[in-house]
Motif scaffolding. Sequence first.
Motif, PDB file in Angstrom:
ATOM      1  N   GLY A   1      -9.560  29.201  65.511  1.00 39.65           N
ATOM      2  CA  GLY A   1     -10.261  30.383  65.989  1.00 39.65           C
ATOM      3  C   GLY A   1     -11.533  30.016  66.734  1.00 39.65           C
ATOM      4  O   GLY A   1     -11.904  28.838  66.840  1.00 39.65           O
ATOM      5  N   ASP A   2     -12.224  31.021  67.251  1.00 41.09           N
ATOM      6  CA  ASP A   2     -13.484  30.785  67.946  1.00 41.09           C
ATOM      7  C   ASP A   2     -14.459  30.064  67.017  1.00 41.09           C
ATOM      8  O   ASP A   2     -14.721  30.506  65.889  1.00 41.09           O
ATOM      9  CB  ASP A   2     -14.099  32.105  68.395  1.00 41.09           C
ATOM     10  CG  ASP A   2     -13.298  32.784  69.491  1.00 41.09           C
ATOM     11  OD1 ASP A   2     -12.358  32.161  70.014  1.00 41.09           O
ATOM     12  OD2 ASP A   2     -13.612  33.948  69.813  1.00 41.09           O
ATOM     13  N   GLY A   3     -14.975  28.930  67.481  1.00 42.79           N
ATOM     14  CA  GLY A   3     -15.952  28.184  66.700  1.00 42.79           C
ATOM     15  C   GLY A   3     -15.365  27.271  65.652  1.00 42.79           C
ATOM     16  O   GLY A   3     -16.108  26.539  64.989  1.00 42.79           O
ATOM     17  N   GLU A   4     -14.042  27.281  65.486  1.00 45.85           N
ATOM     18  CA  GLU A   4     -13.400  26.376  64.539  1.00 45.85           C
ATOM     19  C   GLU A   4     -12.918  25.118  65.259  1.00 45.85           C
ATOM     20  O   GLU A   4     -12.713  25.125  66.475  1.00 45.85           O
ATOM     21  CB  GLU A   4     -12.239  27.084  63.844  1.00 45.85           C
ATOM     22  CG  GLU A   4     -12.685  28.267  62.985  1.00 45.85           C
ATOM     23  CD  GLU A   4     -11.529  29.016  62.357  1.00 45.85           C
ATOM     24  OE1 GLU A   4     -11.740  29.642  61.289  1.00 45.85           O
ATOM     25  OE2 GLU A   4     -10.413  28.987  62.930  1.00 45.85           O
ATOM     26  N   LEU A   5     -12.722  24.043  64.507  1.00 45.02           N
ATOM     27  CA  LEU A   5     -12.419  22.745  65.102  1.00 45.02           C
ATOM     28  C   LEU A   5     -11.151  22.148  64.515  1.00 45.02           C
ATOM     29  O   LEU A   5     -10.852  22.328  63.334  1.00 45.02           O
ATOM     30  CB  LEU A   5     -13.583  21.779  64.876  1.00 45.02           C
ATOM     31  CG  LEU A   5     -14.935  22.168  65.481  1.00 45.02           C
ATOM     32  CD1 LEU A   5     -16.041  21.265  64.941  1.00 45.02           C
ATOM     33  CD2 LEU A   5     -14.881  22.117  66.996  1.00 45.02           C
ATOM     34  N   LYS A   6     -10.444  21.393  65.361  1.00 49.43           N
ATOM     35  CA  LYS A   6      -9.255  20.672  64.940  1.00 49.43           C
ATOM     36  C   LYS A   6      -9.213  19.338  65.688  1.00 49.43           C
ATOM     37  O   LYS A   6      -8.873  19.276  66.853  1.00 49.43           O
ATOM     38  CB  LYS A   6      -7.990  21.476  65.237  1.00 49.43           C
ATOM     39  CG  LYS A   6      -6.702  20.795  64.796  1.00 49.43           C
ATOM     40  CD  LYS A   6      -5.489  21.637  65.157  1.00 49.43           C
ATOM     41  CE  LYS A   6      -4.193  20.942  64.759  1.00 49.43           C
ATOM     42  NZ  LYS A   6      -3.000  21.736  65.161  1.00 49.43           N
ATOM     43  N   GLY A   7      -9.608  18.282  64.995  1.00 54.17           N
ATOM     44  CA  GLY A   7      -9.621  16.958  65.620  1.00 54.17           C
ATOM     45  C   GLY A   7     -10.615  16.834  66.754  1.00 54.17           C
ATOM     46  O   GLY A   7     -10.240  16.355  67.839  1.00 54.17           O
ATOM     47  N   PRO A   8     -11.873  17.193  66.568  1.00 55.38           N
ATOM     48  CA  PRO A   8     -12.854  17.072  67.653  1.00 55.38           C
ATOM     49  C   PRO A   8     -13.094  15.616  68.022  1.00 55.38           C
ATOM     50  O   PRO A   8     -12.968  14.725  67.180  1.00 55.38           O
ATOM     51  CB  PRO A   8     -14.108  17.727  67.078  1.00 55.38           C
ATOM     52  CG  PRO A   8     -13.968  17.538  65.601  1.00 55.38           C
ATOM     53  CD  PRO A   8     -12.501  17.659  65.316  1.00 55.38           C
ATOM     54  N   SER A   9     -13.449  15.371  69.278  1.00 58.60           N
ATOM     55  CA  SER A   9     -13.648  13.995  69.746  1.00 58.60           C
ATOM     56  C   SER A   9     -14.978  13.849  70.477  1.00 58.60           C
ATOM     57  O   SER A   9     -15.996  13.544  69.876  1.00 58.60           O
ATOM     58  CB  SER A   9     -12.473  13.566  70.628  1.00 58.60           C
ATOM     59  OG  SER A   9     -12.242  14.502  71.657  1.00 58.60           O
ATOM     60  N   GLY A  10     -15.009  14.060  71.806  1.00 56.88           N
ATOM     61  CA  GLY A  10     -16.231  13.859  72.575  1.00 56.88           C
ATOM     62  C   GLY A  10     -17.280  14.905  72.275  1.00 56.88           C
ATOM     63  O   GLY A  10     -16.987  16.048  71.907  1.00 56.88           O
ATOM     64  N   ILE A  11     -18.540  14.524  72.460  1.00 54.62           N
ATOM     65  CA  ILE A  11     -19.669  15.407  72.175  1.00 54.62           C
ATOM     66  C   ILE A  11     -20.816  15.061  73.123  1.00 54.62           C
ATOM     67  O   ILE A  11     -21.072  13.884  73.401  1.00 54.62           O
ATOM     68  CB  ILE A  11     -20.093  15.259  70.696  1.00 54.62           C
ATOM     69  CG1 ILE A  11     -21.265  16.171  70.333  1.00 54.62           C
ATOM     70  CG2 ILE A  11     -20.424  13.823  70.358  1.00 54.62           C
ATOM     71  CD1 ILE A  11     -21.576  16.154  68.829  1.00 54.62           C
ATOM     72  N   CYS A  12     -21.493  16.072  73.640  1.00 54.61           N
ATOM     73  CA  CYS A  12     -22.685  15.845  74.458  1.00 54.61           C
ATOM     74  C   CYS A  12     -23.497  17.131  74.497  1.00 54.61           C
ATOM     75  O   CYS A  12     -23.011  18.211  74.151  1.00 54.61           O
ATOM     76  CB  CYS A  12     -22.321  15.393  75.876  1.00 54.61           C
ATOM     77  SG  CYS A  12     -21.588  16.672  76.929  1.00 54.61           S
ATOM     78  N   PHE A  13     -24.742  17.010  74.941  1.00 51.88           N
ATOM     79  CA  PHE A  13     -25.609  18.168  75.123  1.00 51.88           C
ATOM     80  C   PHE A  13     -25.639  18.553  76.590  1.00 51.88           C
ATOM     81  O   PHE A  13     -25.609  17.686  77.469  1.00 51.88           O
ATOM     82  CB  PHE A  13     -27.031  17.871  74.640  1.00 51.88           C
ATOM     83  CG  PHE A  13     -27.196  17.968  73.150  1.00 51.88           C
ATOM     84  CD1 PHE A  13     -27.432  19.185  72.543  1.00 51.88           C
ATOM     85  CD2 PHE A  13     -27.095  16.836  72.357  1.00 51.88           C
ATOM     86  CE1 PHE A  13     -27.571  19.296  71.171  1.00 51.88           C
ATOM     87  CE2 PHE A  13     -27.228  16.912  70.989  1.00 51.88           C
ATOM     88  CZ  PHE A  13     -27.470  18.152  70.386  1.00 51.88           C
TER      89      PHE A  13
END
Length: 342
Positions: free
Chosen positions: A128-140
């Motif tokens: 759903g909105d704002g939920e995660l499944k296997g997140p990988s890359g991240i940046c600001f």
Amino acid sequence: MPTQTLGVTYKYSHTVGRGEASGTGFSYPVAMARGEDETMYVLCRSYEGRPDSMRITMCTIDSEYIGEFAKGAPARNEAPYPDAMVWPTGIALDHDGQVYVVDDWLNSVRIFSADGEPVGSWGTTGSGDGELKGPSGICFDGDGNLLIVDSGNNRVQKFTKDGQYVSQFGSGGSGDGEFNMAWGITVDNAGDIYVADWRNDRIQKFSAGGQFLRQFGSSGTGDGQLNRPTDVAVDADGIVYVCDWGSDRVQVFDPDGGFLTGMVGDSEVSKWGQAKLDANPDMWKEREIAQGLDREKLFWGPMGIEVDEEGRVFVVESSRNRIQVYRKVDPFFVGMYDGGRL
């Protein structure tokens, strides 16, 4: 020799790292982030059988060891402790120097102070909105919001840094704006977003609002082709750097996605490696008779890539437990740097 093309030259500077379970070394590093005062935060994912060597290593670009934190991992059937990581995948720093790590097993973001103290965490498993499944890359992004590649859900989500959902873009597929197990992400100086679309073997570019702008790269091993790209970075001139993981190289593209050049690695023994060899003279003798040491200089499993305002390019090699550092220089000055570190 320097790598040179179309007025752009890249010269190898030095290597940071060696394989170690703690202290002056890395254990399967997958990403890094630049802090102030030449500090690097190197995310060591480690291996299935060595959760004790998972950690974030702090060191300087010139290999001065500072410390480590978030070391070890809980058993997967146990509740995570405050600084727990199980399968960390990406790392980023906010404007205050706080460290944000995304974990694709816990489906959460872990937050630390610049000194490595646990600050908090957030994240919920799901689609759903704002939920995660296997997140990988991240940046600001430029507004201080956190962009996360939600790989298992084939999308990019935007959050405030305290975890409030803002927006998202992307869906599963191979068309424009669609993803198939995307991995790395970055934002350029204009605010545009670049995503390494791993299984689609391409880079996609989006506006700050998530509108598709262009794509480049295709499946293959030729110049400008990609074989499971894991990360992407963009320098101040708009030049794009891609970790072409499946082909053990870095490829460089112009701002329009045209191929410029590639790098395959030039590493020498790092300071940490030199210190270990000097402490064990027999290891030097063994190296003198070893066959195929020329392969050591080459990239093997490049996973993460970063650039900084000084034109330095940092290539994180997971399989060789090190970071190779290059500098982009004006070809006119290349000869001035021969024989010394940039």
